[in-house]
Design an enzyme around this catalytic site. Sequence first.
Site, PDB file in Angstrom:
ATOM      1  N   HIS A   1       0.808  -1.227   0.000  1.00 41.84           N
ATOM      2  CA  HIS A   1       0.000   0.000   0.000  1.00 41.84           C
ATOM      3  C   HIS A   1       0.845   1.283   0.000  1.00 41.84           C
ATOM      4  O   HIS A   1       0.571   2.223   0.745  1.00 41.84           O
ATOM      5  CB  HIS A   1      -0.951   0.008   1.197  1.00 41.84           C
TER       6      HIS A   1
ATOM      7  N   HIS B   1      -9.916   1.722   0.036  1.00 41.42           N
ATOM      8  CA  HIS B   1      -9.768   0.602   0.971  1.00 41.42           C
ATOM      9  C   HIS B   1     -10.847   0.639   2.061  1.00 41.42           C
ATOM     10  O   HIS B   1     -10.545   0.505   3.253  1.00 41.42           O
ATOM     11  CB  HIS B   1      -8.355   0.652   1.576  1.00 41.42           C
TER      12      HIS B   1
ATOM     13  N   GLU C   1     -11.640  -4.067  -3.105  1.00 45.69           N
ATOM     14  CA  GLU C   1     -10.749  -3.008  -3.588  1.00 45.69           C
ATOM     15  C   GLU C   1     -10.446  -3.261  -5.061  1.00 45.69           C
ATOM     16  O   GLU C   1      -9.750  -4.213  -5.387  1.00 45.69           O
ATOM     17  CB  GLU C   1      -9.425  -3.048  -2.810  1.00 45.69           C
TER      18      GLU C   1
HETATM   19  C1  GLA Z   1      -5.064  -5.393   2.156  1.00 38.57           C
HETATM   20  C2  GLA Z   1      -4.229  -6.605   2.200  1.00 38.57           C
HETATM   21  C3  GLA Z   1      -4.395  -7.320   3.490  1.00 38.57           C
HETATM   22  C4  GLA Z   1      -4.152  -6.386   4.648  1.00 38.57           C
HETATM   23  C5  GLA Z   1      -5.062  -5.197   4.526  1.00 38.57           C
HETATM   24  C6  GLA Z   1      -4.782  -4.162   5.575  1.00 38.57           C
HETATM   25  O1  GLA Z   1      -6.295  -5.524   1.690  1.00 38.57           O
HETATM   26  O2  GLA Z   1      -4.467  -7.470   1.122  1.00 38.57           O
HETATM   27  O3  GLA Z   1      -3.514  -8.393   3.564  1.00 38.57           O
HETATM   28  O4  GLA Z   1      -2.818  -5.986   4.649  1.00 38.57           O
HETATM   29  O5  GLA Z   1      -4.899  -4.576   3.288  1.00 38.57           O
HETATM   30  O6  GLA Z   1      -4.762  -4.696   6.851  1.00 38.57           O
END
Ligand code: GLA
Length: 380
Positions: free
Chosen positions: A133, A207, A345
């Site tokens: 991210h 997200h 997402e």
């Molecule tokens: C994303 C990832 C997960 C986790 C979340 C945040 O969606 O795929 O593994 O890291 O973000 O907690």
Amino acid sequence: MPYAMGMNARLPILTSTLLLTMALSHAADPISQKPFGELNGQAVTAYTLTNAHGMSAEILDLGGIVRRLHVADKDGKMADIVLGCKDVDSYINDSPYFGCITGRYANRIANGKFTLDEKTYTLATNNDPNHLHGGNVGFNKKVWKAEAAVKDGDPTLTLTYVSPDGEEGYPGELTSVVTYSVTKDNALKITYKATTDKPTVLNLTHHGYFNLAGHDSGKTILDHDLQLHCDAFTPTDATAIPTGEIRKVAGTPFDFTKPHAIGARVDAENQQLTYGKGYDHNFVINGEAGTLRPVARVVHAPSGRVMEMQSDDHGVQLYIGNFLDGSFEGKDGVTYQHRQGFCLECQRHPDTPNQASFPSAVLRPGETYTKTTVYQFSTQ
Ligand code: GLA
């Protein structure tokens, strides 16, 4: 006297005009704003966009975070259906990316390295061996420039962030513009645009963690019925990096082509479920990327709330809050339990910069990255 009305005949008209005026004067403004604290001396503002039906989204200029989303149930009762944090500090230091824009690259890049035009770039490895991210200070931790206005009749917030060349290790000065609107037909619509001055890689997404029972219902999302318009997914290795395979979902617990409760097969024997600690996988959206098309439909039968999602992107990550464990205190004093929110997402597949077989995530000078995602709400 055809044109004259007696007092008795006029009364109902006067009464209904009065009631209408009262109702209108009580209707929320389409756009309001209030201070939400500060980050390193920069003011953070919360904007609330409200449509004529009373559906509203509270969005921060910090990280483009959708902090509240009020949506009606089948009896017209509103609930806030997204998970969120109590304050700026919590969003910066503890948040598992609640409601934010993730970037520059949403999801993972293996070992924090990629090569573009024969040059290798090194990024932060903030998720075990991998980059996640956008790194240590991703787009979710930046205060974006905000402009709120009613556009085409819909309250809209336009957020702009200029990421300097080299920020978090990524090449090119990147200008991203994200708009949120709460539409007349009860959708949260998000559009993205970005340009760069050097070749770079890019993957922006929203997200949000949804719980159609209400973020404070104390319930998990395992009873929500999910349909995904996805015939294939991208299996991962033990660190959640895709192996490169595009696997058909048929015959696996990843088959949501017909609606299923999210919890129905989440604990089934399947190597993929062990690696991802439940669903935390990327799916290939059926149909043509670049065209807005159905991605998912989620139904919460007890409240009657329905969320339908459309996107023009290639993939969608289904993550069901496997890392929530009851230790996190969010907004309104609510403590979020394991699997109390699900994320859908829309994005390029994870690790695309290292995966030659996946559709490209490269953006070059002169090109414009665009994408649209719609989360539409109704009841049944
Ligand atoms: C994303 C990832 C997960 C986790 C979340 C945040 O969606 O795929 O593994 O890291 O973000 O907690």
